[in-house]
Design a protein around this motif. Sequence first.
Motif, PDB file in Angstrom:
ATOM      1  N   GLY A  63       0.811  -1.212   0.000  1.00  0.00           N
ATOM      2  CA  GLY A  63       0.000   0.000   0.000  1.00  0.00           C
ATOM      3  C   GLY A  63       0.844   1.261   0.000  1.00  0.00           C
ATOM      4  N   LEU A  64       1.911   1.265   0.787  1.00  0.00           N
ATOM      5  CA  LEU A  64       2.799   2.433   0.808  1.00  0.00           C
ATOM      6  C   LEU A  64       3.510   2.619  -0.527  1.00  0.00           C
ATOM      7  N   LEU A  65       3.845   1.517  -1.175  1.00  0.00           N
ATOM      8  CA  LEU A  65       4.538   1.624  -2.457  1.00  0.00           C
ATOM      9  C   LEU A  65       3.639   2.262  -3.510  1.00  0.00           C
ATOM     10  N   ARG A  66       2.334   2.008  -3.431  1.00  0.00           N
ATOM     11  CA  ARG A  66       1.406   2.667  -4.360  1.00  0.00           C
ATOM     12  C   ARG A  66       1.351   4.171  -4.093  1.00  0.00           C
ATOM     13  N   ILE A  67       1.441   4.554  -2.835  1.00  0.00           N
ATOM     14  CA  ILE A  67       1.484   5.980  -2.499  1.00  0.00           C
ATOM     15  C   ILE A  67       2.771   6.605  -3.030  1.00  0.00           C
ATOM     16  N   VAL A  68       3.871   5.887  -2.905  1.00  0.00           N
ATOM     17  CA  VAL A  68       5.151   6.374  -3.430  1.00  0.00           C
ATOM     18  C   VAL A  68       5.084   6.539  -4.948  1.00  0.00           C
ATOM     19  N   SER A  69       4.335   5.666  -5.624  1.00  0.00           N
ATOM     20  CA  SER A  69       4.220   5.786  -7.087  1.00  0.00           C
ATOM     21  C   SER A  69       3.568   7.115  -7.471  1.00  0.00           C
ATOM     22  N   THR A  70       2.578   7.544  -6.706  1.00  0.00           N
ATOM     23  CA  THR A  70       1.955   8.845  -6.967  1.00  0.00           C
ATOM     24  C   THR A  70       2.936   9.979  -6.680  1.00  0.00           C
ATOM     25  N   LEU A  71       3.705   9.835  -5.611  1.00  0.00           N
ATOM     26  CA  LEU A  71       4.707  10.855  -5.297  1.00  0.00           C
ATOM     27  C   LEU A  71       5.815  10.887  -6.347  1.00  0.00           C
ATOM     28  N   ALA A  72       6.106   9.745  -6.969  1.00  0.00           N
ATOM     29  CA  ALA A  72       7.101   9.728  -8.047  1.00  0.00           C
ATOM     30  C   ALA A  72       6.603  10.539  -9.244  1.00  0.00           C
ATOM     31  N   GLU A  73       5.302  10.466  -9.512  1.00  0.00           N
ATOM     32  CA  GLU A  73       4.730  11.297 -10.576  1.00  0.00           C
ATOM     33  C   GLU A  73       4.787  12.776 -10.193  1.00  0.00           C
ATOM     34  N   TRP A  74       4.530  13.058  -8.916  1.00  0.00           N
ATOM     35  CA  TRP A  74       4.637  14.440  -8.435  1.00  0.00           C
ATOM     36  C   TRP A  74       6.066  14.951  -8.598  1.00  0.00           C
ATOM     37  N   ARG A  75       7.042  14.115  -8.278  1.00  0.00           N
ATOM     38  CA  ARG A  75       8.452  14.497  -8.424  1.00  0.00           C
ATOM     39  C   ARG A  75       8.758  14.901  -9.864  1.00  0.00           C
ATOM     40  N   GLN A  76       8.305  14.078 -10.817  1.00  0.00           N
ATOM     41  CA  GLN A  76       8.576  14.375 -12.219  1.00  0.00           C
ATOM     42  C   GLN A  76       7.883  15.664 -12.643  1.00  0.00           C
ATOM     43  N   SER A  77       6.684  15.891 -12.111  1.00  0.00           N
ATOM     44  CA  SER A  77       5.954  17.118 -12.430  1.00  0.00           C
ATOM     45  C   SER A  77       6.703  18.346 -11.930  1.00  0.00           C
ATOM     46  N   VAL A  78       7.283  18.241 -10.745  1.00  0.00           N
ATOM     47  CA  VAL A  78       8.059  19.360 -10.199  1.00  0.00           C
ATOM     48  C   VAL A  78       9.284  19.635 -11.064  1.00  0.00           C
ATOM     49  N   LEU A  79       9.984  18.583 -11.453  1.00  0.00           N
ATOM     50  CA  LEU A  79      11.197  18.759 -12.259  1.00  0.00           C
ATOM     51  C   LEU A  79      10.893  19.335 -13.632  1.00  0.00           C
ATOM     52  N   ASP A  80       9.752  18.957 -14.191  1.00  0.00           N
ATOM     53  CA  ASP A  80       9.387  19.438 -15.523  1.00  0.00           C
ATOM     54  C   ASP A  80       8.606  20.744 -15.490  1.00  0.00           C
ATOM     55  N   ALA A  81       8.320  21.237 -14.277  1.00  0.00           N
ATOM     56  CA  ALA A  81       7.589  22.500 -14.108  1.00  0.00           C
ATOM     57  C   ALA A  81       6.258  22.479 -14.854  1.00  0.00           C
ATOM     58  N   THR A  82       5.527  21.378 -14.702  1.00  0.00           N
ATOM     59  CA  THR A  82       4.234  21.247 -15.369  1.00  0.00           C
ATOM     60  C   THR A  82       3.101  21.371 -14.361  1.00  0.00           C
ATOM     61  N   GLU A  83       1.913  21.571 -14.883  1.00  0.00           N
ATOM     62  CA  GLU A  83       0.742  21.702 -14.024  1.00  0.00           C
ATOM     63  C   GLU A  83       0.304  20.331 -13.513  1.00  0.00           C
ATOM     64  N   GLY A  84      -0.457  20.337 -12.439  1.00  0.00           N
ATOM     65  CA  GLY A  84      -1.018  19.101 -11.915  1.00  0.00           C
ATOM     66  C   GLY A  84      -0.248  18.494 -10.767  1.00  0.00           C
ATOM     67  N   GLY A  85       0.921  19.055 -10.437  1.00  0.00           N
ATOM     68  CA  GLY A  85       1.723  18.489  -9.363  1.00  0.00           C
ATOM     69  C   GLY A  85       1.033  18.556  -8.012  1.00  0.00           C
ATOM     70  N   ASP A  86       0.372  19.665  -7.729  1.00  0.00           N
ATOM     71  CA  ASP A  86      -0.320  19.810  -6.443  1.00  0.00           C
ATOM     72  C   ASP A  86      -1.417  18.766  -6.285  1.00  0.00           C
ATOM     73  N   ARG A  87      -2.085  18.464  -7.375  1.00  0.00           N
ATOM     74  CA  ARG A  87      -3.150  17.453  -7.326  1.00  0.00           C
ATOM     75  C   ARG A  87      -2.579  16.085  -6.959  1.00  0.00           C
ATOM     76  N   LEU A  88      -1.430  15.740  -7.525  1.00  0.00           N
ATOM     77  CA  LEU A  88      -0.799  14.460  -7.219  1.00  0.00           C
ATOM     78  C   LEU A  88      -0.357  14.395  -5.763  1.00  0.00           C
ATOM     79  N   LEU A  89       0.194  15.495  -5.264  1.00  0.00           N
ATOM     80  CA  LEU A  89       0.646  15.517  -3.871  1.00  0.00           C
ATOM     81  C   LEU A  89      -0.536  15.385  -2.918  1.00  0.00           C
ATOM     82  N   ARG A  90      -1.624  16.083  -3.208  1.00  0.00           N
ATOM     83  CA  ARG A  90      -2.817  15.976  -2.353  1.00  0.00           C
ATOM     84  C   ARG A  90      -3.368  14.554  -2.363  1.00  0.00           C
ATOM     85  N   SER A  91      -3.351  13.934  -3.531  1.00  0.00           N
ATOM     86  CA  SER A  91      -3.834  12.558  -3.632  1.00  0.00           C
ATOM     87  C   SER A  91      -2.993  11.621  -2.769  1.00  0.00           C
TER      88      SER A  91
END
Length: 483
Positions: A63-91
């Motif tokens: 279960g924690l690894l699935r949460i980390v997978s969402t945070l990994a998407e958030w990480r990539q969003s931050v690095l690419d300076a794209t929209e939607g990162g806040d939504r991933l972090l909240r999720s």
Amino acid sequence: MRQDAILSQVFFARIEAVDALGRLGNGGAVEAETLRQISAALDGASLQYGRAATATAYGAFAGLLRIVSTLAEWRQSVLDATEGGDRLLRSAIERHRLWVNEYGERSEAMPLLDASTTVPSIATLADFEALCSSLSRVPLPIGVFGDEGLRVPRKKDLAVEVAPQPAELSVAFLKFQLGGQPAADVHHLAPREMHDMEIEVRVSRWPDNATHLTLTPVSAEPRSSYELSEFTFPKPPGKAPYTLVQGGRAILQVAQGLKARPFEFKYAAAFQPASVEQPVAIVGHRTLLVEGIDIKSHPITGYAAMDEKIVSVRDLLRQQGLANVHELSDVLELLAVLCNMAGRAVQDAEFDGIWPESRFQDYVRKELRRAPRIGSDLEEHPAAAGGITDLSFRGITIELKSVDHRIRRVEDCQCYVEQTASYAAAKGKRIALLCVLDCSKKETAPWPAADGLAILRSAPPAEVTVVTIVVLGNITRPSKLSR
């Protein structure tokens, strides 16, 4: 079987998880889909254990690894300076809250709980890396096959009889299907339509005074966006363990976009009334990943078969981790335009005669520029690897070819893949697009446009994924084929 034999199918998934977390903790990148696949393997591994406490630890880790997978998407969003990162972090934060509600009181999950306490306060990539490093260091039990030793009964007059301890109370999800597909896969469901579910669980024993076992859906998704059956099992006859099977229904109330992540649902188990003993472990594949894209109401290209093929290509890129979330988004934008063009080429025979490559490039450039989400981000003739690429969109190479020989299958374009891959590798990309116009004279009916879309791979060590579209030109009019 030796008593110290390692349960290898469990150990391998554990090693994969630790390796992925270690890379993330050191600032590296791991595809979110890879993490989700490992978590599914850990869910399956939890069923291999006889001890409920050990199974719980692996289920909690999954279960924690699935949460980390969402945070990994958030990480990539931050690095690419794209929209939607806040939504991933909240999720991720909300899903961690649900995880704590489920495992917070479990002693076997306490090390994982302690390691993940920083999830709600994550604000920087350094916080995320520290979380991954902490999780990678949490020890978990290693499975062994335990043989029962030979037992010699003692004489009654020398032994004090002790009542046997009851079996650990556990609920194991043996089978969880939606639309006939197992829970480990992503399910594609048409929104606003009813779909069948089937569930099979194994209950180690039935608590005293318990009347029913209920399985209830839990999700961080808005409750108004879905309806899933709640399963209720009365106490079965016979002796434990019990295997229970029941059918239900599922419906998605809203459609998803092409780029949206699947809905995620999980089932929790509890005996009724609530005052009776509750399960010490709920293990197995009980997480549903459901996608509700509706290409009928919201077409991608206007050609149904081509839309289905694009979704298949997208799923393959996700499942095999061949593109990160932002690269995948850009590729899908390009495919929507190029595949519409390929569909029109077959339907309206737009490319008459032999087209030189320069003319084809000019045509494709204009087609892509008209797309509002591409527009000025499309570059023409950017340099890469000491050569000149045809077109590029946010770093994604678009190599164009016009040929006068017959392409009978997409694999015939493999000879152009290495050039395309070289341009992509020079830009630090592992994915590129190749669009080939077949200008050969057609003496027979053309193939369906959707058959011209496929994924090719370059040779090692680059192994660049090249999404290839074959556009059929110089098509003979149907009336002339009968003469």
